[in-house]
Design a protein around this motif. Sequence first.
Motif, PDB file in Angstrom:
ATOM      1  N   ALA A 433       0.809  -1.212   0.000  1.00  0.00           N
ATOM      2  CA  ALA A 433       0.000   0.000   0.000  1.00  0.00           C
ATOM      3  C   ALA A 433       0.844   1.265   0.000  1.00  0.00           C
ATOM      4  O   ALA A 433       0.568   2.232   0.717  1.00  0.00           O
ATOM      5  CB  ALA A 433      -0.963  -0.005   1.190  1.00  0.00           C
ATOM      6  N   GLY A 434       1.926   1.271  -0.788  1.00  0.00           N
ATOM      7  CA  GLY A 434       2.732   2.476  -0.943  1.00  0.00           C
ATOM      8  C   GLY A 434       3.661   2.777   0.207  1.00  0.00           C
ATOM      9  O   GLY A 434       3.998   3.942   0.435  1.00  0.00           O
ATOM     10  N   ALA A 435       4.100   1.743   0.908  1.00  0.00           N
ATOM     11  CA  ALA A 435       5.059   1.942   1.997  1.00  0.00           C
ATOM     12  C   ALA A 435       5.934   0.702   2.124  1.00  0.00           C
ATOM     13  O   ALA A 435       5.472  -0.424   1.898  1.00  0.00           O
ATOM     14  CB  ALA A 435       4.345   2.216   3.318  1.00  0.00           C
ATOM     15  N   THR A 436       7.179   0.915   2.490  1.00  0.00           N
ATOM     16  CA  THR A 436       8.045  -0.224   2.768  1.00  0.00           C
ATOM     17  C   THR A 436       7.647  -0.837   4.109  1.00  0.00           C
ATOM     18  O   THR A 436       7.306  -0.128   5.056  1.00  0.00           O
ATOM     19  CB  THR A 436       9.519   0.193   2.822  1.00  0.00           C
ATOM     20  OG1 THR A 436       9.685   1.223   3.811  1.00  0.00           O
ATOM     21  CG2 THR A 436       9.993   0.708   1.467  1.00  0.00           C
ATOM     22  N   VAL A 437       7.708  -2.158   4.166  1.00  0.00           N
ATOM     23  CA  VAL A 437       7.443  -2.846   5.436  1.00  0.00           C
ATOM     24  C   VAL A 437       8.639  -3.690   5.854  1.00  0.00           C
ATOM     25  O   VAL A 437       8.667  -4.212   6.977  1.00  0.00           O
ATOM     26  CB  VAL A 437       6.167  -3.713   5.362  1.00  0.00           C
ATOM     27  CG1 VAL A 437       4.944  -2.837   5.162  1.00  0.00           C
ATOM     28  CG2 VAL A 437       6.261  -4.758   4.257  1.00  0.00           C
ATOM     29  N   GLY A 438       9.633  -3.843   4.981  1.00  0.00           N
ATOM     30  CA  GLY A 438      10.841  -4.578   5.319  1.00  0.00           C
ATOM     31  C   GLY A 438      11.891  -4.357   4.250  1.00  0.00           C
ATOM     32  O   GLY A 438      11.591  -4.431   3.060  1.00  0.00           O
ATOM     33  N   ILE A 439      13.116  -4.048   4.672  1.00  0.00           N
ATOM     34  CA  ILE A 439      14.205  -3.797   3.730  1.00  0.00           C
ATOM     35  C   ILE A 439      15.421  -4.602   4.160  1.00  0.00           C
ATOM     36  O   ILE A 439      15.841  -4.543   5.317  1.00  0.00           O
ATOM     37  CB  ILE A 439      14.579  -2.301   3.670  1.00  0.00           C
ATOM     38  CG1 ILE A 439      13.376  -1.463   3.219  1.00  0.00           C
ATOM     39  CG2 ILE A 439      15.769  -2.066   2.736  1.00  0.00           C
ATOM     40  CD1 ILE A 439      13.609   0.044   3.288  1.00  0.00           C
ATOM     41  N   GLY A 440      15.984  -5.345   3.216  1.00  0.00           N
ATOM     42  CA  GLY A 440      17.235  -6.067   3.439  1.00  0.00           C
ATOM     43  C   GLY A 440      18.294  -5.483   2.522  1.00  0.00           C
ATOM     44  O   GLY A 440      18.103  -5.444   1.307  1.00  0.00           O
ATOM     45  N   ALA A 441      19.406  -5.019   3.106  1.00  0.00           N
ATOM     46  CA  ALA A 441      20.381  -4.243   2.310  1.00  0.00           C
ATOM     47  C   ALA A 441      21.795  -4.749   2.498  1.00  0.00           C
ATOM     48  O   ALA A 441      22.192  -5.139   3.598  1.00  0.00           O
ATOM     49  CB  ALA A 441      20.321  -2.771   2.721  1.00  0.00           C
ATOM     50  N   GLY A 442      22.548  -4.726   1.407  1.00  0.00           N
ATOM     51  CA  GLY A 442      23.999  -4.853   1.467  1.00  0.00           C
ATOM     52  C   GLY A 442      24.540  -6.187   1.918  1.00  0.00           C
ATOM     53  O   GLY A 442      25.673  -6.266   2.382  1.00  0.00           O
ATOM     54  N   GLN A 443      23.774  -7.244   1.774  1.00  0.00           N
ATOM     55  CA  GLN A 443      24.255  -8.557   2.192  1.00  0.00           C
ATOM     56  C   GLN A 443      24.994  -9.265   1.060  1.00  0.00           C
ATOM     57  O   GLN A 443      24.746  -9.025  -0.116  1.00  0.00           O
ATOM     58  CB  GLN A 443      23.079  -9.415   2.659  1.00  0.00           C
ATOM     59  CG  GLN A 443      22.338  -8.835   3.836  1.00  0.00           C
ATOM     60  CD  GLN A 443      23.263  -8.563   5.010  1.00  0.00           C
ATOM     61  OE1 GLN A 443      23.926  -9.474   5.517  1.00  0.00           O
ATOM     62  NE2 GLN A 443      23.309  -7.301   5.446  1.00  0.00           N
ATOM     63  N   MET A 444      25.906 -10.125   1.437  1.00  0.00           N
ATOM     64  CA  MET A 444      26.682 -10.856   0.438  1.00  0.00           C
ATOM     65  C   MET A 444      25.823 -11.888  -0.290  1.00  0.00           C
ATOM     66  O   MET A 444      26.094 -12.249  -1.422  1.00  0.00           O
ATOM     67  CB  MET A 444      27.881 -11.541   1.090  1.00  0.00           C
ATOM     68  CG  MET A 444      28.927 -10.564   1.619  1.00  0.00           C
ATOM     69  SD  MET A 444      28.371  -9.594   3.056  1.00  0.00           S
ATOM     70  CE  MET A 444      28.410 -10.866   4.327  1.00  0.00           C
ATOM     71  N   SER A 445      24.777 -12.350   0.382  1.00  0.00           N
ATOM     72  CA  SER A 445      23.865 -13.336  -0.203  1.00  0.00           C
ATOM     73  C   SER A 445      22.482 -12.714  -0.364  1.00  0.00           C
ATOM     74  O   SER A 445      21.968 -12.070   0.550  1.00  0.00           O
ATOM     75  CB  SER A 445      23.766 -14.571   0.711  1.00  0.00           C
ATOM     76  OG  SER A 445      22.624 -15.339   0.407  1.00  0.00           O
ATOM     77  N   ARG A 446      21.887 -12.918  -1.536  1.00  0.00           N
ATOM     78  CA  ARG A 446      20.552 -12.372  -1.773  1.00  0.00           C
ATOM     79  C   ARG A 446      19.517 -13.029  -0.863  1.00  0.00           C
ATOM     80  O   ARG A 446      18.561 -12.381  -0.423  1.00  0.00           O
ATOM     81  CB  ARG A 446      20.176 -12.541  -3.248  1.00  0.00           C
ATOM     82  CG  ARG A 446      18.910 -11.761  -3.650  1.00  0.00           C
ATOM     83  CD  ARG A 446      18.851 -11.553  -5.142  1.00  0.00           C
ATOM     84  NE  ARG A 446      19.985 -10.758  -5.603  1.00  0.00           N
ATOM     85  CZ  ARG A 446      20.042  -9.428  -5.539  1.00  0.00           C
ATOM     86  NH1 ARG A 446      19.017  -8.745  -5.063  1.00  0.00           N
ATOM     87  NH2 ARG A 446      21.104  -8.779  -5.954  1.00  0.00           N
ATOM     88  N   VAL A 447      19.703 -14.299  -0.561  1.00  0.00           N
ATOM     89  CA  VAL A 447      18.744 -14.978   0.328  1.00  0.00           C
ATOM     90  C   VAL A 447      18.829 -14.398   1.736  1.00  0.00           C
ATOM     91  O   VAL A 447      17.813 -14.265   2.429  1.00  0.00           O
ATOM     92  CB  VAL A 447      18.963 -16.504   0.326  1.00  0.00           C
ATOM     93  CG1 VAL A 447      20.273 -16.892   0.973  1.00  0.00           C
ATOM     94  CG2 VAL A 447      17.803 -17.209   1.016  1.00  0.00           C
ATOM     95  N   ASP A 448      20.039 -13.972   2.153  1.00  0.00           N
ATOM     96  CA  ASP A 448      20.159 -13.330   3.464  1.00  0.00           C
ATOM     97  C   ASP A 448      19.437 -11.989   3.483  1.00  0.00           C
ATOM     98  O   ASP A 448      18.783 -11.627   4.465  1.00  0.00           O
ATOM     99  CB  ASP A 448      21.630 -13.138   3.829  1.00  0.00           C
ATOM    100  CG  ASP A 448      22.302 -14.428   4.264  1.00  0.00           C
ATOM    101  OD1 ASP A 448      21.574 -15.400   4.529  1.00  0.00           O
ATOM    102  OD2 ASP A 448      23.541 -14.464   4.334  1.00  0.00           O
ATOM    103  N   SER A 449      19.553 -11.236   2.381  1.00  0.00           N
ATOM    104  CA  SER A 449      18.802  -9.971   2.295  1.00  0.00           C
ATOM    105  C   SER A 449      17.307 -10.244   2.376  1.00  0.00           C
ATOM    106  O   SER A 449      16.558  -9.491   3.011  1.00  0.00           O
ATOM    107  CB  SER A 449      19.143  -9.238   0.985  1.00  0.00           C
ATOM    108  OG  SER A 449      20.416  -8.655   1.040  1.00  0.00           O
TER     109      SER A 449
END
Length: 532
Positions: A433-449
Amino acid sequence: MSHDQVRISRALLSVSDKTGLVDFARALAERGIALVSTGGTHRTLREAGLPVAEVADLTGFPEMMDGRVKTLHPGVHGGLLAIRDNPEHQAALAAHGIQTIDLLVVNLYPFEATIGADRPEADCIENIDVGGPAMIRGAAKNHADVAVVTDVSDYAAILAELAANQGTIGTATRKALAQKAFARTAAYDAAIANWLTGRLDEAGPAPFRAFGGSLAQGLRYGENPHQRAAFYRTPGPARPGVATARQLQGKELSYNNFNDTDAAYECVAEFDPARTGAVAIVKHANPCGVAEAATLTEAYERALACDPTSAFGGIVALNRPLDAEAARRIVEIFTEVIIAPDASEEARAIVAGKKNLRLLLTGGLPDPRAPGETVRTLAGGLLVQGRDAATVDDMTLTVVTKRTPSEAEYADLRFAYRVAKHVKSNAIVYAKAGATVGIGAGQMSRVDSSRIAAWKAAEGAARLGVSESLAKGAVVASDAFFPFADGLLAAAEAGATAVIQPGGSMRDDAVIAAADAAGLAMVFTGIRHFRH
């Protein structure tokens, strides 16, 4: 007088910026220093009643070609470059009737200001100084015998040193002035070269590149207290942002403030203010919450809800002028910087109650589609690339799953991809609905993000006292393709219903099959947004 001191007997003045010129020249003349000048500078000094010779008296030639040719002559450059204790140089001066010049005062045609005002090409060309840089470089090379002044802010210090040292200027000052002079001409030439580079239509990179700027602000330190730092402003048309903003109040910006505020404002500029209000909260150059809404207050509330812990001590960027209601809410928690196009008088007064909070007003938003360059240093070189000017609104979204996203999902997918563009890779963004609810950033693994973003969404639910993760019913954006299905499955397990990603992996078929098995809708953009 010590050997280190150079007595100033003759000065050549040729300036475009005439700020403080008359007072400076009068002080020199009162010390018995002979004045020589060119063109408009000569007229200004004569009109002020000062005794001043024309450069034509040194060269034996009049200024010509609309002033393009006036100082490029041995009568000038010999006087600047002659080594005073070299007998052969002294003999040459005597043989040709050349008088030495001990002080050169030059500032250059305003090329940077001309391109900054986006003037026509002919105007820019005419504001490329030739004789000025030649004289500056000659005097700076011969700083053992000549002082060169390129900045009007140095006038007072020069006069003070002359007064304190019986009309002489010392070695340390001449060396410092020479360094400044060479840096000035280097930055000037870099501005010209980069302007011309931008006007070429060449497929490959230019064989030589130069970058320069003028000191805008010395900083207390860099990323850490043991690192020195400064902020330099580059020439050219102004891109609205932290570099051009007017700071109304608050402490001086730090190195990290500059970096984080730039990241925040570039992120919020992805959202058209004519369509919706938007707020981006950034910490350590990563968005920790972004939202759009009918009002800035609502957008801020929803952005803050994504990760209020990280937002503490963060940067708040707005795509519309700050209003009083939003200002009251923002100042409730510790915030380092607020940056916006403008602010109402009431909002300014509210922010003023927090004396250390920096309020920056830019007068506009940067265009996310505008071309430009980014430059990064590395050991032994520079990495130069075009700015990431791709926007999701211009992309063709290709549905690759059996299920097509709903209109609401499409809107959130575009929103999430706008944000993912500004999250350090590997980047995963959940949005609803036009808002972030969770952000994963800068991890070496995409699954970790993916897992971090899902954990943030679950943490948000716990704060609100709801049983289901905020990721349930959300969409998820990935800045690059999922190399394996595991990252996508982590999103599905968290409750996401739709996915936007570039595609292009050799395992796309497996990832698409996993999305179909999970009942997800997925679109490919064909364009990734790596940000390192």
